[in-house]
Motif scaffolding. Structure first.
Motif, PDB file in Angstrom:
ATOM      1  N   LYS A   1      -4.207  -6.543  -0.386  1.00 46.66           N
ATOM      2  CA  LYS A   1      -3.062  -7.342   0.066  1.00 46.66           C
ATOM      3  C   LYS A   1      -1.931  -6.439   0.525  1.00 46.66           C
ATOM      4  N   GLU A   2      -1.689  -5.409  -0.280  1.00 45.61           N
ATOM      5  CA  GLU A   2      -0.584  -4.513   0.073  1.00 45.61           C
ATOM      6  C   GLU A   2      -0.865  -3.745   1.363  1.00 45.61           C
ATOM      7  N   ILE A   3      -2.145  -3.402   1.557  1.00 50.78           N
ATOM      8  CA  ILE A   3      -2.509  -2.708   2.798  1.00 50.78           C
ATOM      9  C   ILE A   3      -2.251  -3.625   3.995  1.00 50.78           C
ATOM     10  N   GLU A   4      -2.642  -4.901   3.838  1.00 49.55           N
ATOM     11  CA  GLU A   4      -2.381  -5.869   4.912  1.00 49.55           C
ATOM     12  C   GLU A   4      -0.887  -5.935   5.211  1.00 49.55           C
ATOM     13  N   LYS A   5      -0.114  -6.036   4.126  1.00 48.43           N
ATOM     14  CA  LYS A   5       1.328  -6.163   4.250  1.00 48.43           C
ATOM     15  C   LYS A   5       1.899  -4.958   4.999  1.00 48.43           C
ATOM     16  N   ASP A   6       1.247  -3.834   4.782  1.00 46.44           N
ATOM     17  CA  ASP A   6       1.733  -2.565   5.310  1.00 46.44           C
ATOM     18  C   ASP A   6       1.422  -2.399   6.791  1.00 46.44           C
ATOM     19  N   THR A   7       0.494  -3.208   7.302  1.00 47.66           N
ATOM     20  CA  THR A   7       0.098  -3.017   8.699  1.00 47.66           C
ATOM     21  C   THR A   7       0.869  -3.941   9.627  1.00 47.66           C
ATOM     22  N   ALA A   8       0.508  -3.915  10.857  1.00 49.07           N
ATOM     23  CA  ALA A   8       1.318  -4.486  11.940  1.00 49.07           C
ATOM     24  C   ALA A   8       1.867  -5.893  11.714  1.00 49.07           C
ATOM     25  N   ALA A   9       1.135  -6.744  10.987  1.00 52.17           N
ATOM     26  CA  ALA A   9       1.565  -8.132  10.838  1.00 52.17           C
ATOM     27  C   ALA A   9       3.016  -8.242  10.368  1.00 52.17           C
ATOM     28  N   ILE A  10       3.374  -7.410   9.407  1.00 52.02           N
ATOM     29  CA  ILE A  10       4.718  -7.494   8.833  1.00 52.02           C
ATOM     30  C   ILE A  10       5.725  -6.710   9.671  1.00 52.02           C
ATOM     31  N   HIS A  11       5.265  -5.623  10.246  1.00 53.85           N
ATOM     32  CA  HIS A  11       6.179  -4.794  11.043  1.00 53.85           C
ATOM     33  C   HIS A  11       5.744  -4.836  12.501  1.00 53.85           C
ATOM     34  N   PRO A  12       6.058  -5.931  13.188  1.00 54.30           N
ATOM     35  CA  PRO A  12       5.561  -6.057  14.555  1.00 54.30           C
ATOM     36  C   PRO A  12       6.076  -4.939  15.466  1.00 54.30           C
ATOM     37  N   ARG A  13       7.189  -4.344  15.083  1.00 58.26           N
ATOM     38  CA  ARG A  13       7.741  -3.323  15.973  1.00 58.26           C
ATOM     39  C   ARG A  13       7.221  -1.920  15.648  1.00 58.26           C
ATOM     40  N   LYS A  14       6.397  -1.861  14.619  1.00 60.04           N
ATOM     41  CA  LYS A  14       5.868  -0.558  14.211  1.00 60.04           C
ATOM     42  C   LYS A  14       4.584  -0.291  14.985  1.00 60.04           C
ATOM     43  N   CYS A  15       4.525   0.815  15.706  1.00 63.37           N
ATOM     44  CA  CYS A  15       3.383   1.041  16.582  1.00 63.37           C
ATOM     45  C   CYS A  15       2.237   1.774  15.892  1.00 63.37           C
ATOM     46  N   ASN A  16       2.532   2.614  14.946  1.00 59.38           N
ATOM     47  CA  ASN A  16       1.492   3.445  14.357  1.00 59.38           C
ATOM     48  C   ASN A  16       1.210   3.017  12.922  1.00 59.38           C
TER      49      ASN A  16
ATOM     50  N   LEU B   1      -8.750   3.279   9.293  1.00 54.17           N
ATOM     51  CA  LEU B   1      -9.133   3.552   7.919  1.00 54.17           C
ATOM     52  C   LEU B   1      -8.093   2.896   7.011  1.00 54.17           C
ATOM     53  N   ARG B   2      -8.582   2.118   6.020  1.00 54.31           N
ATOM     54  CA  ARG B   2      -7.638   1.418   5.149  1.00 54.31           C
ATOM     55  C   ARG B   2      -7.521   2.134   3.823  1.00 54.31           C
ATOM     56  N   LEU B   3      -6.321   2.560   3.520  1.00 52.29           N
ATOM     57  CA  LEU B   3      -6.090   3.286   2.281  1.00 52.29           C
ATOM     58  C   LEU B   3      -4.865   2.709   1.580  1.00 52.29           C
ATOM     59  N   TYR B   4      -4.985   2.572   0.275  1.00 50.79           N
ATOM     60  CA  TYR B   4      -3.852   2.064  -0.507  1.00 50.79           C
ATOM     61  C   TYR B   4      -2.745   3.116  -0.530  1.00 50.79           C
ATOM     62  N   LYS B   5      -1.574   2.738  -0.103  1.00 49.01           N
ATOM     63  CA  LYS B   5      -0.450   3.656   0.074  1.00 49.01           C
ATOM     64  C   LYS B   5      -0.860   4.885   0.888  1.00 49.01           C
ATOM     65  N   HIS B   6      -1.783   4.679   1.812  1.00 46.59           N
ATOM     66  CA  HIS B   6      -2.259   5.731   2.714  1.00 46.59           C
ATOM     67  C   HIS B   6      -3.007   6.835   1.979  1.00 46.59           C
ATOM     68  N   VAL B   7      -3.491   6.562   0.763  1.00 43.11           N
ATOM     69  CA  VAL B   7      -4.104   7.607  -0.057  1.00 43.11           C
ATOM     70  C   VAL B   7      -5.482   7.213  -0.616  1.00 43.11           C
ATOM     71  N   PHE B   8      -5.552   6.067  -1.316  1.00 47.39           N
ATOM     72  CA  PHE B   8      -6.777   5.713  -2.044  1.00 47.39           C
ATOM     73  C   PHE B   8      -7.603   4.644  -1.321  1.00 47.39           C
ATOM     74  N   PRO B   9      -8.920   4.889  -1.134  1.00 43.22           N
ATOM     75  CA  PRO B   9      -9.781   3.807  -0.634  1.00 43.22           C
ATOM     76  C   PRO B   9      -9.836   2.728  -1.716  1.00 43.22           C
TER      77      PRO B   9
END
Ligand SMILES: Cc1cc2nc3c(=O)[nH]c(=O)nc-3n(C[C@H](O)[C@H](O)[C@H](O)COP(=O)(O)OP(=O)(O)OC[C@H]3O[C@@H](n4cnc5c(N)ncnc54)[C@H](O)[C@@H]3O)c2cc1C
Ligand SMILES: *[C@@H]1O[C@H](CO)[C@@H](O)[C@H](O)[C@H]1NC(C)=O
Ligand SMILES: *[C@@H]1O[C@H](CO)[C@@H](O)[C@H](O)[C@H]1NC(C)=O
Length: 537
Positions: free
Chosen positions: A407-422, A350-358
């Protein structure tokens, strides 16, 4: 103008959302499908479908001061790491203090949330509810806060376990686990090493013949006890510590891992994960190493298959005569009442802006609260989300364009933080601060240093407790300063069950004086000219 807000669920997140609405002069109506507040902290003897459930022994993994809500410090006498019944007690006190229950419709489930035909103009929602007696009702709301929790659907990936249908014993998901009753003398395999998996393995190992804890990935195990026995999440979690971590991530990572390995060597104990410490939420468990050293729990690799009552592991070893298997394989969230366009598509998050807003809504009048994971307590994060959401609802804060949000949601997901699992994991202080900035309640440390240095030092060097976000701005609380300055008193209070008087002179300093004096005497006698004229024996 947003006025009427529907809040779905009366767990922690629902309660703080009701409160945030009231603080902003909005009219909240909360629907709670059960008969009581508390959500997962309301222990149930029997698991209730569609809800989060906990086992009897749950003790909160974040400490009292870190999980306290920003204008309601937990009572000093409550222990630092509370039992689940004490967490519920705290929530009841909170709800009473701010008169939240009068806004809650109990035994009322939300069955659907739909955009009204003129949504583009009004941003309104039709919320359909069902009472226990089957009566359905639909009402229109200006905005919706989704607080229905996300540990509701046990994830039981049986397809990954060939031969499970031939298994002769009993198996169940950790969601079904209450206590170790009936497991005396059994041989038990626990699959998965999340916080629940670790807890349940320890729990059962006190009565079972043997517990095997099977894990694919391993885990870093941290204690609730930090330096000097103080709550671990109060030490090393200040703003300065966070700054250090941002500046020297790999150095800090190495230091933390070294420290954890000093407590017990994760490799030796078969627990060492491939991922670095900060990549994934650690296992908070004080007993597991002790259960391993006493052989009550054996750490094992991933399960390959089941064969009758035998479990075959990927390294070829077998565990025979298994009576019970506990799948601690996590949860899947679901928001069945939301329109399908707002649900996660198959195989996607589920993609949410700052984990809050669709991001795709033409009006930002629907928000999800508490849909995050972090190294710290969830409560302060969810509370900040709710405060931000109500400001956005009222139009006092605006969201960026859909494109920017995506864009910010993309930035927030795995691509930028390869070591982040969740993908739902957030960085505690940076996340709080980014929302606090939007709300206008981020503490101004330079200003504090000039005007109130004592407080400033606590804010900078002390644990980042939520009271910091009530010092200024909307929702300012007069008690915030005092709450920060007395936080260590509330930490110490529950330990004062047997008062041990402080020694008059510190024994360590007296001992060091004795050591220094005797060393000096020894040196003197050694180099003293008299030594050369010692009379022959
Ligand atoms: C075993 C376990 C231990 C945990 N320990 C910690 C910890 O130590 N520290 C920490 O910070 N976090 C911990 N957590 C995380 C925890 O999920 C959050 O801290 C927080 O309690 C979640 O609250 P919530 O309000 O989002 O959800 P919940 O507590 O699940 O509440 C959701 C509420 O919504 C209601 N509801 C659901 N659907 C509907 C509907 N359609 N209509 C009406 N009502 C509905 C439910 O009945 C429930 O009351 C733990 C989680 C688990 C599973
Ligand atoms: C369900 O949850 C598990 C673990 O929490 C995850 O691996 C899996 O991808 C999830 N499935 C879906 C469909 O989201
Ligand atoms: C505490 O445990 C819960 C449930 O397993 C988990 O979601 C949360 O992230 C943990 N918190 C910390 C600080 O480890």
């Amino acid at each position: 103008m947003v006025q009427k807000v529907a809040v779905i669920g009366a767990g922690v997140c629902g309660l703080i959302s009701i409160k945030a609405c009231l603080d902003e002069g909005l009219e909240p109506t909360c629907f709670e499908s059960s008969h009581e507040i508390g959500g997962l902290w309301r222990f149930k003897d029997e698991p209730e479908p569609g809800r989060a459930n906990i086992y009897q022994s749950v003790v909160i993994n974040s400490s009292k001061e870190m999980m306290s809500l920003s204008d309601f410090p937990a009572p000093a006498e409550l222990p630092n790491n509370m039992h689940h019944s004490e967490v519920l007690l705290y929530l009841r006190l909170y709800a009473q203090a701010f008169r939240l229950p009068q806004h809650i419709h109990f035994k009322t489930s939300v069955v659907s949330v739909r955009q009204t035909p003129d949504f583009a103009a009004t941003g309104q929602w039709e919320v359909e509810t069902e009472r226990r007696d089957g009566r359905r009702q639909t009402a229109v709301f200006d905005a919706v806060m989704v607080c229905s929790g996300h540990f509701t659907k046990p994830h039981l990936p049986l397809r990954n376990f060939p031969g499970i249908e031939s298994f002769k014993g009993r198996y169940f998901h950790s969601w079904d686990y209450r206590n170790a009753e009936g497991l005396q003398g059994k041989r038990v395999v626990v699959i998965g090493i999340g916080n629940s998996g670790g807890d349940i393995a320890v729990d059962i190992s006190r009565v079972a013949e043997k517990v095997f804890l099977s894990t694919r990935s391993g885990a870093w195990v941290v204690s609730r006890l930090g330096q000097g026995g103080l709550p671990a999440d109060l030490v090393g979690t200040s703003r300065v510590d966070a700054m250090m971590q941002r500046l020297f991530p790999s150095w800090i990572n190495r230091m933390v891992e070294k420290k954890l390995d000093e407590a017990f060597d994760h490799r030796l104990y078969g627990l060492k994960p491939k991922h670095g410490y900060f990549a994934q939420i650690p296992l908070v468990n004080d007993d597991l190493p002790a259960r391993i050293i006493s052989g009550r729990v054996q750490v094992k690799p991933n399960v390959k298959e089941f064969c009758g009552s035998t479990v075959v592991l990927v390294d070829g070893t077998i565990i025979d005569k298994v009576d019970i298997v506990v799948f601690s394989t996590g949860y899947n969230y679901s928001f069945p009442f939301l329109p399908s366009a707002l649900q996660a598509q198959r195989g996607e998050q589920l993609r949410l802006y700052k984990h809050v807003f669709p991001p795709a809504l033409t009006k930002p009048t629907l928000a999800v609260v508490g849909f995050i994971q972090s190294f710290g307590a969830i409560n302060p994060l969810a509370e900040m989300q709710a405060r931000w959401v109500t400001r956005v609802f009222k139009g006092l804060t605006t969201l960026p364009s859909e494109e920017t949000m995506m864009k910010e949601i993309e930035k927030d997901t795995a691509a930028i933080h390869p070591r982040k699992c969740n993908p739902h994991q957030v960085n505690y202080i940076p996340y709080l601060d980014s929302l606090a900035e939007q709300v206008g309640v981020k503490p101004n440390i330079l200003w504090l240093l000039l005007t109130d240095p004592r407080l400033a030092l606590q804010v900078l060097l002390g644990p980042c407790t939520s009271y910091q976000y009530r010092l200024t701005g909307p929702g300012q609380w007069a008690g915030a300063r005092q709450a920060i300055l007395t936080q260590w008193q509330r930490v110490h209070q529950p330990f004062r069950t047997r008062v041990v008087p402080e020694p008059e002179t510190r024994p360590s300093s007296r001992r060091s004086i004795i050591v220094i004096v005797s060393c000096a005497a020894l040196l003197c006698s050694f180099f003293s000219p008299l030594a050369f004229f010692r009379p022959p024996q």
